[in-house]
Design an enzyme around this catalytic site. Structure first.
Site, PDB file in Angstrom:
ATOM      1  N   CYS A   3       1.609  -4.699 -70.211  1.00 47.88           N
ATOM      2  CA  CYS A   3       1.039  -3.607 -69.420  1.00 47.88           C
ATOM      3  C   CYS A   3       0.335  -4.118 -68.175  1.00 47.88           C
ATOM      4  O   CYS A   3      -0.287  -3.357 -67.452  1.00 47.88           O
ATOM      5  CB  CYS A   3       0.097  -2.758 -70.270  1.00 47.88           C
ATOM      6  N   ASP A  60      -5.108 -10.029 -66.312  1.00 47.83           N
ATOM      7  CA  ASP A  60      -6.162 -10.958 -66.721  1.00 47.83           C
ATOM      8  C   ASP A  60      -5.589 -12.289 -67.218  1.00 47.83           C
ATOM      9  O   ASP A  60      -6.143 -13.338 -66.938  1.00 47.83           O
ATOM     10  CB  ASP A  60      -7.044 -10.327 -67.807  1.00 47.83           C
ATOM     11  N   ARG A  90      -8.876 -12.544 -59.992  1.00 44.20           N
ATOM     12  CA  ARG A  90      -7.864 -11.583 -59.536  1.00 44.20           C
ATOM     13  C   ARG A  90      -8.320 -10.752 -58.343  1.00 44.20           C
ATOM     14  O   ARG A  90      -7.517 -10.074 -57.708  1.00 44.20           O
ATOM     15  CB  ARG A  90      -7.448 -10.673 -60.702  1.00 44.20           C
ATOM     16  N   ARG A 134      -6.122   2.250 -75.044  1.00 43.84           N
ATOM     17  CA  ARG A 134      -6.938   1.039 -75.113  1.00 43.84           C
ATOM     18  C   ARG A 134      -8.395   1.439 -75.258  1.00 43.84           C
ATOM     19  O   ARG A 134      -8.880   2.292 -74.516  1.00 43.84           O
ATOM     20  CB  ARG A 134      -6.750   0.216 -73.835  1.00 43.84           C
ATOM     21  N   HIS A 158      -8.796  -2.884 -59.456  1.00 45.61           N
ATOM     22  CA  HIS A 158      -8.636  -1.543 -60.007  1.00 45.61           C
ATOM     23  C   HIS A 158      -8.483  -0.453 -58.953  1.00 45.61           C
ATOM     24  O   HIS A 158      -7.884   0.578 -59.218  1.00 45.61           O
ATOM     25  CB  HIS A 158      -9.737  -1.255 -61.030  1.00 45.61           C
ATOM     26  N   GLU A 173      -4.504 -11.092 -73.269  1.00 44.04           N
ATOM     27  CA  GLU A 173      -4.877 -11.346 -71.869  1.00 44.04           C
ATOM     28  C   GLU A 173      -5.780 -12.564 -71.755  1.00 44.04           C
ATOM     29  O   GLU A 173      -6.250 -12.908 -70.683  1.00 44.04           O
ATOM     30  CB  GLU A 173      -5.501 -10.101 -71.234  1.00 44.04           C
ATOM     31  N   ARG A 190      -6.071   3.533 -69.850  1.00 41.29           N
ATOM     32  CA  ARG A 190      -7.328   2.822 -69.599  1.00 41.29           C
ATOM     33  C   ARG A 190      -8.477   3.812 -69.775  1.00 41.29           C
ATOM     34  O   ARG A 190      -8.851   4.515 -68.835  1.00 41.29           O
ATOM     35  CB  ARG A 190      -7.361   2.279 -68.170  1.00 41.29           C
TER      36      ARG A 190
HETATM   37  C1  PEP Z   1      -4.456  -6.607 -67.741  1.00 43.00           C
HETATM   38  O1  PEP Z   1      -5.439  -7.339 -67.771  1.00 43.00           O
HETATM   39  O2  PEP Z   1      -3.296  -7.013 -67.500  1.00 43.00           O
HETATM   40  C2  PEP Z   1      -4.595  -5.166 -67.959  1.00 43.00           C
HETATM   41  C3  PEP Z   1      -3.545  -4.396 -68.066  1.00 43.00           C
HETATM   42  O3  PEP Z   1      -5.855  -4.651 -68.032  1.00 43.00           O
HETATM   43  P1  PEP Z   1      -6.796  -4.351 -66.769  1.00 43.00           P
HETATM   44  O4  PEP Z   1      -5.937  -4.461 -65.530  1.00 43.00           O
HETATM   45  O5  PEP Z   1      -7.349  -2.990 -66.959  1.00 43.00           O
HETATM   46  O6  PEP Z   1      -7.798  -5.437 -66.872  1.00 43.00           O
HETATM   47 MG    MG Z   2      -7.342  -6.697 -68.538  1.00 41.99          MG
END
Ligand code: PEP
Ligand code: MG
Length: 572
Positions: free
Chosen positions: A503, A456, A466, A333, A190, A432, A297
């Site tokens: 996304c 995810d 990740r 979301r 993030h 996801e 988000r």
């Molecule tokens: C994802 O998991 O691809 C996503 C867009 O959500 P985040 O990156 O916030 O987990």
């Molecule tokens: Mg995610």
């Protein structure tokens, strides 16, 4: 000495500036007997005064840059520093026990912290956290060490850190922080995502940034190629200045497409949307020609503070985003906390596998007060634009039904109370979790849309964290396993007349774009800065041609084979 580090280019652009190490110093407090009590008390008072003046500056900065609610935390810290109940016992200890000030401060603070923490009262627990934070600053002054504070930086720097939490990243001042590099993290951590939305060049996962870079060394962060150059010669600096100028030129070319629709060579439109974290990011979305917000988000609204945001605060944020997007779609979301996004004030127990734990919709279905407050704020804001609501981390159809039922219940209650709520809100889910991709045909009968969260989905499908650069070789967006899942989801949506978006970061990746176009993806949601390069690329592609390769690509065996095919066919 010239030295290079290789990492992952997490946010495009090139930055050249002095290094600023962001690290917590060691604060080891030893007990000493002192002879001059008056001098010791004076030292203590000076440390308090210095801490206060620092906190004043931080508070002013937070107020200006982040808003009054974030600044409140520091106002609370300042109150602690004026509280005689905390300060008097320290001077008493110096007087009666002849101990050094830092020891007296630590003993007193520890006593209050453990007392408040043991109380079954959220407010008192938060006060314990304030005391711990504030005394750390005072003790640092007494020990003569500096606590780094990114919001106090007043010259151009590149931040060097082990890792940056999303709330650290949110506090970076764009005027002075020209770039950052971290030891850990990947393209989808993030901090990397935030760097892109703030348009700060970043290289993450270098493994050795903090062990190789001293404060004040000149550093080049090349977020285009994932390189960090330490102490470069003047020739190297000129080379990178040239590369930077070229990149700026390229950006100016892209900018010409800002008001153009995204249409392929054979006349097919796809929607290019942006991922955002705060209402302030909408500016970047419009400047980069975003046709929608494909992922808001909302968890960033809940972070970097010490209590849950109220319904009113949330309503204001959602309304602001919807209004600023002027009728363009906005996919919001619901709270996706957990994994690398923590909310310390919820005091959730530590888990062995936070990415597989009590998070996102799992938490919302259990802590329904939190969920319902957010849903009410969203429903009330729905009349200010084109709102779509999306639930994160859905693993079963039952979870979706439960979440949707709660949403409809809140809607009914609001309507019964005379509150206006839009009747056109689409309700969708993030795909996801592999179980959901596999069951997409069943989900498609009940949802209005899918948004594939590959950040995810890849980590869960490949069982590769990740955040962990040691297994990043397994983090393979182009692996046929991922492409087959993505294809299943898109086909399932279309069969029921629904739309499918993506996304995850994959949606803005130049290698993935021709593949996704061929699989029939309707909406691509990405960092705002990726929109114009993606539009440029898509204008040069034929959808019919991309679709003609679908079966061939899905029948491939390895990532390498897929990448070689894309590079050869499209010269990416
Ligand atoms: C994802 O998991 O691809 C996503 C867009 O959500 P985040 O990156 O916030 O987990
Ligand atoms: Mg995610």
């Amino acid at each position: 000495m010239t030295n290079n580090l290789k990492g992952i280019g997490a946010s495009a652009g090139i930055a050249i500036a002095k290094a600023y190490r962001l690290e917590e110093p060691e604060l080891t407090v030893e007990k000493r007997e002192i002879s001059d009590k008056e001098a010791e008390k004076q030292r203590f008072e000076q440390a308090i005064a210095k801490s206060k003046s620092e906190l004043e500056k931080i508070k002013e900065h937070a107020d200006r840059e982040l808003g009054a609610d974030k600044a409140e935390i520091f106002a609370a810290h300042l109150l602690v520093l004026s509280d005689p109940e905390l300060l008097n016992p320290v001077t008493d200890k110096i007087n009666t026990e002849s101990v050094n000030a830092e020891f007296a401060m630590k003993e007193t603070a520890d006593m209050f912290v453990s007392m408040f923490e043991s109380m079954d009262n959220e407010y008192m627990k938060e006060r314990a956290a304030d005391i711990r934070d504030v005394t750390k600053r005072v003790i640092a002054h007494l020990l003569g060490v500096q606590i780094p504070n990114p919001s106090l930086i007043s010259e151009e720097v590149i931040i060097i850190a082990e890792d940056l939490t999303p709330s650290d990243t949110a506090q970076l001042n764009r005027q002075y922080v020209k770039g950052f590099t971290t030891n850990i993290g990947g393209r989808t951590s993030h901090s990397a995502i935030m760097a892109r939305s703030m348009e700060i060049p970043a290289v993450v996962g270098t493994k050795q940034a903090t062990t190789s870079i001293e404060n004040d060394t000149i550093v080049i962060v090349d977020g285009l190629d994932g390189d960090v150059i330490i102490n470069p010669s003047s020739e190297v600096i000129s080379q990178y200045e040239e590369k930077k100028a070229k990149y700026e030129q390229q950006k100016a070319e892209w900018a010409k497409l800002v008001n153009e629709p995204t249409v392929t060579k054979d006349g097919q439109h796809v929607e290019l949307a942006a991922n955002i974290g705060t209402p302030n990011d909408v500016k970047g979305v419009l400047e980069n020609g975003g046709e929608a917000v494909g992922l808001y988000r909302t968890e960033f609204l809940y972070m970097g503070r010490d209590q849950l945001p109220t319904e009113e605060e949330q309503f204001d944020a959602y309304k602001a985003v919807l209004e600023r997007m002027e009728g363009k779609p906005v996919v919001v979301r619901t709270l996706d906390i957990g994994g690398d996004k923590e909310l310390p004030y919820l005091h959730l127990p530590k888990e062995m596998n936070p990415f597989l734990g009590f998070r996102a919709i799992r938490l919302c279905l259990e802590e329904q007060d939190i969920f319902r407050t957010q849903l009410r704020a969203l429903l009330r804001a729905s009349t200010y634009g084109n709102l779509r609501i999306m639930f994160p981390m859905i693993a079963t159809v039952t979870e979706f039904r439960e979440a949707k039922a709660i949403l409809l219940e809140e809607k009914e209650k609001l309507v019964a109370n005379g509150v206006q709520v839009s009747d056109a809100i689409e309700i969708g889910i993030m795909v996801e979790i592999p179980s959901t991709a596999v069951m997409a045909d069943q989900f498609a009968k009940e949802v209005d849309f899918f948004s594939i969260g590959t950040n995810d989905l890849i980590q869960y499908t490949m069982a590769a964290d990740r955040m962990n650069e040691r297994v990043s070789y397994l983090y393979q967006p182009y692996n046929p396993a991922i492409l087959r899942l993505v294809s299943m989801v898109i086909d399932a949506a279309h069969k029921e007349g629904k739309w499918a978006g993506m996304c995850g970061e994959m949606a803005g990746d130049p290698i993935a774009i021709p593949l996704l176009l061929g699989l029939g993806l309707d909406e691509f949601s990405m960092s705002a800065t990726s929109i114009l390069p993606a539009r440029t690329q898509i204008k040069g592609l034929s959808k019919a041609e991309a679709q003609s390769f679908k079966e061939k690509v899905l029948a491939m065996t390895t990532t390498e084979e897929v990448v070689a095919f894309v590079k050869e066919t499209y010269q990416v």
